[in-house]
Design a protein around this motif. Structure first.
Motif, PDB file in Angstrom:
ATOM      1  N   ALA A 162      59.225  15.312  23.199  1.00  0.00           N
ATOM      2  CA  ALA A 162      58.235  15.961  22.207  1.00  0.00           C
ATOM      3  C   ALA A 162      58.735  15.770  20.793  1.00  0.00           C
ATOM      4  CB  ALA A 162      58.363  17.623  22.510  1.00  0.00           C
ATOM      5  N   ALA A 163      60.086  15.765  20.770  1.00  0.00           N
ATOM      6  CA  ALA A 163      60.530  15.340  19.525  1.00  0.00           C
ATOM      7  C   ALA A 163      60.284  13.993  18.807  1.00  0.00           C
ATOM      8  CB  ALA A 163      62.011  15.347  19.484  1.00  0.00           C
ATOM      9  N   MET A 164      59.940  13.032  19.742  1.00  0.00           N
ATOM     10  CA  MET A 164      59.591  11.649  19.343  1.00  0.00           C
ATOM     11  C   MET A 164      58.274  11.679  18.827  1.00  0.00           C
ATOM     12  SD  MET A 164      61.503   9.894  22.545  1.00  0.00           S
ATOM     13  CE  MET A 164      60.781   8.205  22.068  1.00  0.00           C
ATOM     14  N   VAL A 165      57.155  12.666  19.082  1.00  0.00           N
ATOM     15  CA  VAL A 165      55.694  12.368  18.835  1.00  0.00           C
ATOM     16  C   VAL A 165      55.625  13.836  17.607  1.00  0.00           C
ATOM     17  CG1 VAL A 165      55.131  10.837  20.703  1.00  0.00           C
ATOM     18  CG2 VAL A 165      55.072  13.479  20.751  1.00  0.00           C
ATOM     19  N   ASP A 166      54.914  13.344  16.917  1.00  0.00           N
ATOM     20  CA  ASP A 166      54.311  14.443  16.102  1.00  0.00           C
ATOM     21  C   ASP A 166      52.976  15.237  16.289  1.00  0.00           C
ATOM     22  OD1 ASP A 166      54.251  16.428  13.832  1.00  0.00           O
ATOM     23  OD2 ASP A 166      54.038  14.554  12.428  1.00  0.00           O
ATOM     24  N   LEU A 167      53.626  15.989  17.481  1.00  0.00           N
ATOM     25  CA  LEU A 167      52.277  16.635  17.827  1.00  0.00           C
ATOM     26  C   LEU A 167      52.669  18.001  18.212  1.00  0.00           C
ATOM     27  CD1 LEU A 167      51.142  14.360  20.753  1.00  0.00           C
ATOM     28  CD2 LEU A 167      49.901  14.792  18.736  1.00  0.00           C
ATOM     29  N   PRO A 168      51.521  19.317  17.931  1.00  0.00           N
ATOM     30  CA  PRO A 168      51.728  20.541  18.186  1.00  0.00           C
ATOM     31  C   PRO A 168      52.558  20.824  19.580  1.00  0.00           C
ATOM     32  CG  PRO A 168      49.560  20.171  17.418  1.00  0.00           C
ATOM     33  CD  PRO A 168      50.231  18.766  17.897  1.00  0.00           C
ATOM     34  N   THR A 169      53.738  21.740  19.531  1.00  0.00           N
ATOM     35  CA  THR A 169      54.378  21.868  20.630  1.00  0.00           C
ATOM     36  C   THR A 169      54.479  23.441  20.847  1.00  0.00           C
ATOM     37  OG1 THR A 169      55.703  20.050  20.220  1.00  0.00           O
ATOM     38  CG2 THR A 169      56.728  21.609  21.718  1.00  0.00           C
ATOM     39  N   GLU A 300      40.545  31.059  22.476  1.00  0.00           N
ATOM     40  CA  GLU A 300      40.679  29.626  23.490  1.00  0.00           C
ATOM     41  C   GLU A 300      40.946  28.537  22.608  1.00  0.00           C
ATOM     42  OE1 GLU A 300      38.522  28.226  27.480  1.00  0.00           O
ATOM     43  OE2 GLU A 300      37.337  29.280  25.995  1.00  0.00           O
ATOM     44  N   ASP A 301      40.104  28.203  21.561  1.00  0.00           N
ATOM     45  CA  ASP A 301      40.246  26.956  20.803  1.00  0.00           C
ATOM     46  C   ASP A 301      41.625  26.707  20.186  1.00  0.00           C
ATOM     47  OD1 ASP A 301      39.778  29.030  18.902  1.00  0.00           O
ATOM     48  OD2 ASP A 301      37.941  28.258  18.028  1.00  0.00           O
ATOM     49  N   LEU A 302      42.171  27.726  19.585  1.00  0.00           N
ATOM     50  CA  LEU A 302      43.352  27.917  19.126  1.00  0.00           C
ATOM     51  C   LEU A 302      44.474  27.650  19.971  1.00  0.00           C
ATOM     52  CD1 LEU A 302      45.391  28.029  16.598  1.00  0.00           C
ATOM     53  CD2 LEU A 302      45.642  30.697  17.121  1.00  0.00           C
ATOM     54  N   TYR A 303      44.524  28.036  21.349  1.00  0.00           N
ATOM     55  CA  TYR A 303      45.377  27.952  22.389  1.00  0.00           C
ATOM     56  C   TYR A 303      45.271  26.438  22.709  1.00  0.00           C
ATOM     57  CZ  TYR A 303      47.032  27.936  27.132  1.00  0.00           C
ATOM     58  OH  TYR A 303      47.855  27.717  28.295  1.00  0.00           O
ATOM     59  N   TYR A 304      44.290  25.878  22.869  1.00  0.00           N
ATOM     60  CA  TYR A 304      44.253  24.423  23.446  1.00  0.00           C
ATOM     61  C   TYR A 304      44.811  23.442  22.097  1.00  0.00           C
ATOM     62  CZ  TYR A 304      41.803  25.599  27.245  1.00  0.00           C
ATOM     63  OH  TYR A 304      41.356  26.000  28.605  1.00  0.00           O
ATOM     64  N   ARG A 305      44.560  23.769  20.835  1.00  0.00           N
ATOM     65  CA  ARG A 305      45.337  23.159  19.806  1.00  0.00           C
ATOM     66  C   ARG A 305      46.703  23.110  19.690  1.00  0.00           C
ATOM     67  NH1 ARG A 305      42.777  19.559  16.206  1.00  0.00           N
ATOM     68  NH2 ARG A 305      40.736  19.750  16.236  1.00  0.00           N
ATOM     69  N   LEU A 306      47.246  24.504  20.031  1.00  0.00           N
ATOM     70  CA  LEU A 306      48.883  24.609  20.002  1.00  0.00           C
ATOM     71  C   LEU A 306      49.403  24.039  21.329  1.00  0.00           C
ATOM     72  CD1 LEU A 306      49.147  28.457  18.872  1.00  0.00           C
ATOM     73  CD2 LEU A 306      49.329  26.285  17.571  1.00  0.00           C
ATOM     74  N   VAL A 308      49.267  21.267  22.981  1.00  0.00           N
ATOM     75  CA  VAL A 308      49.259  19.798  23.239  1.00  0.00           C
ATOM     76  C   VAL A 308      50.430  19.401  24.142  1.00  0.00           C
ATOM     77  CG1 VAL A 308      49.317  17.682  22.179  1.00  0.00           C
ATOM     78  CG2 VAL A 308      48.113  19.615  21.378  1.00  0.00           C
ATOM     79  N   LEU A 309      51.505  19.976  23.817  1.00  0.00           N
ATOM     80  CA  LEU A 309      52.864  19.804  24.554  1.00  0.00           C
ATOM     81  C   LEU A 309      53.522  21.144  24.835  1.00  0.00           C
ATOM     82  CD1 LEU A 309      54.580  16.923  22.374  1.00  0.00           C
ATOM     83  CD2 LEU A 309      53.513  16.675  24.637  1.00  0.00           C
ATOM     84  N   GLN A 310      53.722  21.583  26.052  1.00  0.00           N
ATOM     85  CA  GLN A 310      54.142  22.758  26.536  1.00  0.00           C
ATOM     86  C   GLN A 310      55.472  22.657  27.132  1.00  0.00           C
ATOM     87  OE1 GLN A 310      53.039  26.025  29.511  1.00  0.00           O
ATOM     88  NE2 GLN A 310      51.940  26.593  27.660  1.00  0.00           N
ATOM     89  N   MET A 311      56.377  23.397  26.959  1.00  0.00           N
ATOM     90  CA  MET A 311      57.797  23.547  27.708  1.00  0.00           C
ATOM     91  C   MET A 311      58.071  25.086  27.921  1.00  0.00           C
ATOM     92  SD  MET A 311      60.168  21.977  24.725  1.00  0.00           S
ATOM     93  CE  MET A 311      58.799  20.743  24.443  1.00  0.00           C
ATOM     94  N   LYS A 312      58.638  25.179  29.191  1.00  0.00           N
ATOM     95  CA  LYS A 312      59.016  26.579  29.378  1.00  0.00           C
ATOM     96  C   LYS A 312      60.625  26.539  29.707  1.00  0.00           C
ATOM     97  CE  LYS A 312      58.261  30.380  32.778  1.00  0.00           C
ATOM     98  NZ  LYS A 312      58.004  31.378  31.501  1.00  0.00           N
ATOM     99  N   ILE A 313      61.264  27.581  28.778  1.00  0.00           N
ATOM    100  CA  ILE A 313      62.685  27.520  28.892  1.00  0.00           C
ATOM    101  C   ILE A 313      63.160  28.436  30.049  1.00  0.00           C
ATOM    102  CG2 ILE A 313      64.625  28.206  27.508  1.00  0.00           C
ATOM    103  CD1 ILE A 313      63.200  27.794  24.980  1.00  0.00           C
ATOM    104  N   PRO A 314      63.978  27.963  30.925  1.00  0.00           N
ATOM    105  CA  PRO A 314      64.136  28.955  31.954  1.00  0.00           C
ATOM    106  C   PRO A 314      65.012  30.041  31.732  1.00  0.00           C
ATOM    107  CG  PRO A 314      65.738  26.840  32.039  1.00  0.00           C
ATOM    108  CD  PRO A 314      64.515  26.882  31.013  1.00  0.00           C
ATOM    109  N   SER A 315      64.821  31.336  32.230  1.00  0.00           N
ATOM    110  CA  SER A 315      65.746  32.318  32.122  1.00  0.00           C
ATOM    111  C   SER A 315      67.113  32.173  32.443  1.00  0.00           C
ATOM    112  CB  SER A 315      65.006  33.397  32.787  1.00  0.00           C
ATOM    113  OG  SER A 315      65.094  33.357  34.350  1.00  0.00           O
ATOM    114  N   LEU A 316      67.717  33.393  32.107  1.00  0.00           N
ATOM    115  CA  LEU A 316      69.572  32.984  32.450  1.00  0.00           C
ATOM    116  C   LEU A 316      69.618  33.235  33.747  1.00  0.00           C
ATOM    117  CD1 LEU A 316      72.129  32.306  31.296  1.00  0.00           C
ATOM    118  CD2 LEU A 316      72.408  34.861  30.813  1.00  0.00           C
TER     119      LEU A 316
END
Length: 458
Positions: A162-169, A300-306, A308-316
């Motif tokens: 994700a850091a390598m591309v300039d897309l909403p994360t 909904e339209d904002l959700y799809y804009r944001l 683009v790249l999604q990641m989930k941080i695992p809980s402890l």
């Protein structure tokens, strides 16, 4: 979690005596080598070693030669030199080559103890200063994060892409998992590294000030606007803006944010024209935005804009293997910040802490360790230093809570009345502790603060 020392000493008896002293008096594990060459071989295969104690006069490879090689290959590992020779020139040479200290044999145990404690404290300070400098320079990277090579390894691989591309994360994760740290690391490993990193907690902004806070305003645009402000997006020009708890934005502000994403420009409140921006956008939430979209709470339209790249941080609780390293880091850090002797932790206690659920994640663990280190009179933390909250059966507890709310206060005429009652009940149950009340309600703490402010006159 005991630290590990490498002892390089050709005298077998001296090696064994020093190993026993480090283990029994300082809770330090040890590897042993009979000469410098063997010591270098061990260093190459044991990355856990954090300190070297080396004799000078040895066969095959002496201590001075070993010191040169160690400082060349492992500059961050401190080396304490010991020698039976009362040679000032030798001591000066060792210090010039990078030795942390020089001790004459036979050494006093108290002197050795103080020297090791000071060296390790300085090592910790150096590491923390480097990490803070990275943070200050907006060059924080994933290698600065604890767990980057273990429990967080998979999600970090995705984040690096994700850091390598300039897309909403979009970063998703429970409260206290370190979403802002991830955003900083994405920024630090992107082409925006070194440029501004601006973090905004959307849940903490009053609803009537969201637009002016994010997009700026002109002087006189509204009551109290005594001077113009460029807003958070323009503060982040050329860098990254991090919108934490983006799911807490009011629907009106969501419309404005959507336009910013589409047009790459902001319109300050009271301005006659828009201003172009060059900003990377990273957002985070603990909420299920997809569910919020279905319920009409998030566009909904904002959700799809944001998203683009999604990641989930695992809980402890899903990465207990990182808990020893985190505890070790927190213990070293509090020793510096509170100016107290560095603590260790009993293995049995560490095992118990690894099995705990930690609903507040890393933030809760950090607070628990800090409290234990400050209040404990022992050099080794034990289980009674951690007054752990009882793990209630959630189904029983939550059902009981809801029944009590409905029988005591029902019927409610509005949703707002029910919300107020639930907030009051949670605060009462946790003696006014906002953090615990927020966890009880399944809210971010910032969201709970906002709701309290909204209902304060109710």
């Amino acid at each position: 979690m005991a630290k590990t020392v490498l002892i390089i000493e050709d005298d077998h008896t001296q090696r064994v005596i020093l190993e026993a002293f480090l283990r029994t008096s300082m809770n330090l594990d040890s590897y042993m080598a009979e000469n410098g060459r063997k010591g270098l071989e061990i260093l190459a295969t044991k990355p856990s070693i954090s300190l070297v104690i080396s004799d000078i006069q040895m066969p095959v490879m002496d201590g001075i030669e070993a010191l040169k090689e160690i400082k060349k290959a492992y500059p961050a590992i401190p080396v304490i030199m010991v020698s039976a020779a009362q040679d000032l020139d030798q001591a000066v040479t060792a210090i010039k080559l990078g030795a942390a200290d020089y001790i004459n044999k036979p050494y006093d145990k108290s002197r050795m103890t103080v020297t090791i404690q000071n060296v390790m404290k300085m090592q910790t300070m150096g590491q923390e200063i480097e990490r803070l400098q990275h943070d200050k320079d907006n060059r924080f990277t994933f290698t600065d994060m604890i767990g980057h090579d273990d429990g967080l390894k998979n999600v970090i691989q995705l984040a690096k892409k994700a850091a390598m591309v300039d897309l909403p994360t979009l970063i998703n994760g429970e409260t206290g998992t370190g979403k802002e740290l991830f955003a900083k690391a994405i920024h630090g490993e992107s082409k925006q590294s070194g440029a501004p990193f601006i973090a905004v907690n959307c849940g903490a902004i009053p609803a009537d000030l969201v637009e002016s806070t994010l997009f700026g305003h002109e002087k006189g645009a509204f009551t109290g606007a005594t001077q113009s402000a460029i807003g958070k997006f323009r503060e982040a020009e050329g860098g990254t803006i991090f919108l934490d708890e983006v799911g807490d934005l009011p629907l009106e502000a969501q419309v404005k944010l959507l336009r910013v994403l589409q047009e790459r420009e902001v319109e300050p409140v009271g301005a006659s024209r828009s201003v172009k921006i060059n900003v990377r956008i990273v957002t985070a939430t603990h909420r299920n935005l997809e569910e919020d979209v279905h319920q009409g709470l998030f566009r909904e339209d904002l959700y799809y804009r944001l998203n683009v790249l999604q990641m989930k941080i695992p809980s402890l609780k899903s990465r207990p293997q990182d808990i020893p390293s985190l505890i070790d880091y927190f213990m070293r850090n509090i020793a510096i910040t509170a100016n107290i002797p560095e603590k260790t932790i009993e293995p049995k206690t560490l095992s118990v802490l690894q099995k705990r659920k930690w609903p507040g994640n890393v933030r809760e663990l950090e607070n628990s360790v800090y409290r234990a280190c400050v209040l404990s009179n022992n050099s080794e933390l034990q289980i009674n230093d951690f007054p752990l909250q009882k793990q209630f059966t959630k189904d029983v507890d939550e059902n009981t809570n809801h029944k009590e709310l409905h029988t005591e206060h029902a019927p409610y005429e509005t949703i707002a009345e029910m919300e107020i009652a639930m907030i009051k009940d949670a605060l009462s149950r946790h003696d006014g502790n906002m953090t615990k009340a927020a966890q009880h309600l399944g809210l971010a703490k910032s969201t709970l603060y906002r709701k309290v402010r909204e209902h304060k006159n109710t």
